[in-house]
Design an enzyme around this catalytic site. Sequence first.
Site, PDB file in Angstrom:
ATOM      1  N   ASN A  12       0.875  -1.181   0.000  1.00  0.00           N
ATOM      2  CA  ASN A  12       0.000   0.000   0.000  1.00  0.00           C
ATOM      3  C   ASN A  12       0.907   1.225   0.000  1.00  0.00           C
ATOM      4  OD1 ASN A  12      -1.751   2.079   0.516  1.00  0.00           O
ATOM      5  ND2 ASN A  12      -2.386   1.359   2.545  1.00  0.00           N
ATOM      6  N   TRP A  13       0.986   1.860  -1.161  1.00  0.00           N
ATOM      7  CA  TRP A  13       1.901   3.011  -1.275  1.00  0.00           C
ATOM      8  C   TRP A  13       1.349   4.260  -0.597  1.00  0.00           C
ATOM      9  CZ3 TRP A  13       4.346   3.105  -6.919  1.00  0.00           C
ATOM     10  CH2 TRP A  13       5.233   2.019  -7.036  1.00  0.00           C
ATOM     11  N   LYS A  14       0.064   4.210  -0.193  1.00  0.00           N
ATOM     12  CA  LYS A  14      -0.578   5.385   0.423  1.00  0.00           C
ATOM     13  C   LYS A  14      -0.374   6.598  -0.487  1.00  0.00           C
ATOM     14  CE  LYS A  14      -0.180   3.167   4.858  1.00  0.00           C
ATOM     15  NZ  LYS A  14      -0.023   3.258   6.310  1.00  0.00           N
ATOM     16  N   HIS A 103      -9.575   1.227   5.121  1.00  0.00           N
ATOM     17  CA  HIS A 103      -8.293   1.409   5.815  1.00  0.00           C
ATOM     18  C   HIS A 103      -8.502   2.353   6.998  1.00  0.00           C
ATOM     19  CE1 HIS A 103      -4.156   2.504   6.655  1.00  0.00           C
ATOM     20  NE2 HIS A 103      -3.792   1.439   5.969  1.00  0.00           N
ATOM     21  N   GLU A 105      -6.806   4.695   8.111  1.00  0.00           N
ATOM     22  CA  GLU A 105      -6.532   6.114   7.846  1.00  0.00           C
ATOM     23  C   GLU A 105      -7.762   6.781   7.243  1.00  0.00           C
ATOM     24  OE1 GLU A 105      -2.895   5.523   5.653  1.00  0.00           O
ATOM     25  OE2 GLU A 105      -1.886   4.946   7.510  1.00  0.00           O
ATOM     26  N   GLU A 173      -5.176  -4.783  10.716  1.00  0.00           N
ATOM     27  CA  GLU A 173      -4.152  -3.751  10.874  1.00  0.00           C
ATOM     28  C   GLU A 173      -4.412  -2.989  12.173  1.00  0.00           C
ATOM     29  OE1 GLU A 173      -2.286  -2.645   6.813  1.00  0.00           O
ATOM     30  OE2 GLU A 173      -3.974  -1.322   7.168  1.00  0.00           O
ATOM     31  N   GLY A 179       2.839   2.332  10.800  1.00  0.00           N
ATOM     32  CA  GLY A 179       3.816   3.400  10.656  1.00  0.00           C
ATOM     33  C   GLY A 179       4.570   3.742  11.921  1.00  0.00           C
ATOM     34  N   SER A 218       3.637  -2.110  10.275  1.00  0.00           N
ATOM     35  CA  SER A 218       5.088  -2.197  10.504  1.00  0.00           C
ATOM     36  C   SER A 218       5.687  -3.550  10.100  1.00  0.00           C
ATOM     37  CB  SER A 218       5.431  -1.856  11.963  1.00  0.00           C
ATOM     38  OG  SER A 218       5.069  -0.513  12.249  1.00  0.00           O
ATOM     39  N   GLY A 239       2.922  -1.115   4.225  1.00  0.00           N
ATOM     40  CA  GLY A 239       2.944   0.303   3.886  1.00  0.00           C
ATOM     41  C   GLY A 239       4.347   0.762   3.534  1.00  0.00           C
ATOM     42  N   GLY A 240       5.011   1.388   4.481  1.00  0.00           N
ATOM     43  CA  GLY A 240       6.311   2.009   4.233  1.00  0.00           C
ATOM     44  C   GLY A 240       7.321   1.102   3.547  1.00  0.00           C
TER      45      GLY A 240
HETATM   46  P1  13P Z   1       3.170   0.416   7.599  1.00  0.00           P
HETATM   47  O1  13P Z   1       3.633  -0.876   6.989  1.00  0.00           O
HETATM   48  O2  13P Z   1       3.894   1.614   7.065  1.00  0.00           O
HETATM   49  O3  13P Z   1       3.103   0.346   9.087  1.00  0.00           O
HETATM   50  O4  13P Z   1       1.646   0.630   7.091  1.00  0.00           O
HETATM   51  C1  13P Z   1       0.765  -0.433   7.214  1.00  0.00           C
HETATM   52  C2  13P Z   1      -0.473  -0.093   6.477  1.00  0.00           C
HETATM   53  O5  13P Z   1      -1.231   0.783   6.867  1.00  0.00           O
HETATM   54  C3  13P Z   1      -0.740  -0.843   5.239  1.00  0.00           C
HETATM   55  O6  13P Z   1      -2.049  -0.610   4.772  1.00  0.00           O
END
Ligand code: 13P
Length: 257
Positions: A12-14, A103, A105, A173, A179, A218, A239-240
């Site tokens: 997930n590149w956000k 998600h 967020e 999640e 993050g 993470s 994510g990251g």
């Molecule tokens: P991180 O891997 O950056 O913690 O993000 C997880 C996430 O929200 C994937 O959708």
Amino acid sequence: MVEGGRRLIAGNWKMHGTATALSEARAVAAAVARRQADGAEPPPRVAICPPATLVHRLAEALAGTGVLVGGQDAHAEPQGACTGDVSAEMLRDAGASLVILGHSERRASYRESDPAVAAKVEGALRAELEPIVCVGETLDEREDGQALAVVGRQLATSLPDALNGRAFALAYEPVWAIGTGRTPTSEQIAEVHAAIRTALTGRFGAHGQTIPILYGGSVKAANAREILALPDVDGALVGGASLRATDFLPIVEAGWA
Ligand code: 13P
């Protein structure tokens, strides 16, 4: 855990990535193709979910490689007076085959409720996108001993009956792990995933056994193997560590059964 071929490792590149990021996705696809050529085990499915602006270019860049492209959100309706929104049909038209929905967020920043997520899931199914539905508790809820209750409630009301018999994935999640570099213990992950599996089979019968349950929060090269070995962990939503091929590929590698 679901057998290897059904494993899903999704990035997930956000809100990260412009055209220069396409080379990272190409590097992922090239490495996955090399690995598939010499591996007998069933490979995991691999997906990258870029910002909406990159879906079409990524789908073109990855065409024929087997690496899938997904959206990060979709409006429930196919079209309409919804400035700034993108529908599931539009993502499909751009080359996506999956879409992340609900998600945390989006639940937090846009107050997306469980019923709103369920409506989006129905929209994704209408457009023949495979939804990846996200659930997870906040730190306050976990410290309050409410993690299982919160996830149970989210599952009950974010998953429409229309999912019965359809391809979809679930992603657990925990909000406090996203993050932050903090991950739950293996016991905590296994406990929630087992509860999700029970809820899915209670709701969808034998089909519920086949739904991949991803862990997200993470995930990185250093912990992917341990997390993916846990019972009822069928993949990862990253994510990251999905932004660069060099970080993402060891996680994909850990997804080989
Ligand atoms: P991180 O891997 O950056 O913690 O993000 C997880 C996430 O929200 C994937 O959708």
